[in-house]
Design a protein around this motif. Structure first.
Motif, PDB file in Angstrom:
ATOM      1  N   GLU A  12      35.308 106.807  -1.025  1.00 14.48           N
ATOM      2  CA  GLU A  12      36.213 107.294  -2.068  1.00 14.48           C
ATOM      3  C   GLU A  12      37.346 108.107  -1.449  1.00 14.48           C
ATOM      4  N   ALA A  13      37.008 109.008  -0.521  1.00 15.42           N
ATOM      5  CA  ALA A  13      38.031 109.827   0.146  1.00 15.42           C
ATOM      6  C   ALA A  13      38.988 108.955   0.956  1.00 15.42           C
ATOM      7  N   HIS A  14      38.446 107.947   1.616  1.00 10.75           N
ATOM      8  CA  HIS A  14      39.270 107.028   2.408  1.00 10.75           C
ATOM      9  C   HIS A  14      40.290 106.317   1.521  1.00 10.75           C
ATOM     10  N   HIS A  15      39.862 105.820   0.377  1.00 11.67           N
ATOM     11  CA  HIS A  15      40.776 105.089  -0.511  1.00 11.67           C
ATOM     12  C   HIS A  15      41.780 106.023  -1.177  1.00 11.67           C
ATOM     13  N   HIS A  16      41.384 107.269  -1.434  1.00 11.91           N
ATOM     14  CA  HIS A  16      42.360 108.238  -1.943  1.00 11.91           C
ATOM     15  C   HIS A  16      43.423 108.508  -0.881  1.00 11.91           C
ATOM     16  N   ALA A  17      43.014 108.597   0.377  1.00 11.61           N
ATOM     17  CA  ALA A  17      43.984 108.808   1.462  1.00 11.61           C
ATOM     18  C   ALA A  17      44.924 107.609   1.589  1.00 11.61           C
ATOM     19  N   LEU A  18      44.376 106.402   1.449  1.00 11.15           N
ATOM     20  CA  LEU A  18      45.230 105.211   1.485  1.00 11.15           C
ATOM     21  C   LEU A  18      46.238 105.230   0.343  1.00 11.15           C
ATOM     22  N   ALA A  19      45.794 105.644  -0.832  1.00  9.34           N
ATOM     23  CA  ALA A  19      46.695 105.684  -1.984  1.00  9.34           C
ATOM     24  C   ALA A  19      47.807 106.705  -1.769  1.00  9.34           C
ATOM     25  N   ARG A  20      47.476 107.856  -1.184  1.00 12.21           N
ATOM     26  CA  ARG A  20      48.505 108.878  -0.936  1.00 12.21           C
ATOM     27  C   ARG A  20      49.516 108.408   0.112  1.00 12.21           C
ATOM     28  N   ALA A  21      49.047 107.637   1.090  1.00 11.59           N
ATOM     29  CA  ALA A  21      49.934 107.205   2.175  1.00 11.59           C
ATOM     30  C   ALA A  21      50.713 105.928   1.847  1.00 11.59           C
ATOM     31  N   ALA A  22      50.365 105.259   0.777  1.00  5.89           N
ATOM     32  CA  ALA A  22      50.995 103.969   0.460  1.00  5.89           C
ATOM     33  C   ALA A  22      52.425 104.169  -0.033  1.00  5.89           C
TER      34      ALA A  22
END
Length: 88
Positions: A12-22
């Protein structure tokens, strides 16, 4: 194999980080959806793990209650004199 709650939280944290960096909106939407799915799976994993601990504790309590103490076994024996002979 079912994922652990720790793995779910990490994903979950990994995908939140991906969303912030996208930079692209569609990538952000997919990453946020994946994070939400991992959060839902994390809740289910927490419930599974808690249920497993409660079941184990209940089973151990049942076993402990059903076994008479070792000192009481001699008095319950059909041959109590045999128990006294073992004391040496």
């Amino acid at each position: 194999m079912q994922p652990s709650s720790i793995l779910c939280r990490a994903q979950e944290a990994h995908h939140h980080a991906l969303a912030r960096a996208a930079t692209l909106n569609n990538v952000r939407l997919v990453a946020n959806a994946a994070a939400a799915a991992w959060a839902k799976e994390g809740i289910a994993a927490d419930l599974r793990e808690d249920r497993k601990l409660r079941t184990r504790a209940f089973a151990e309590a049942q076993v402990a209650r059903s076994e008479p103490p070792a000192a009481g076994l001699r008095e319950l024996s059909e041959n109590p004199d045999r128990g006294h002979a073992d004391r040496g």
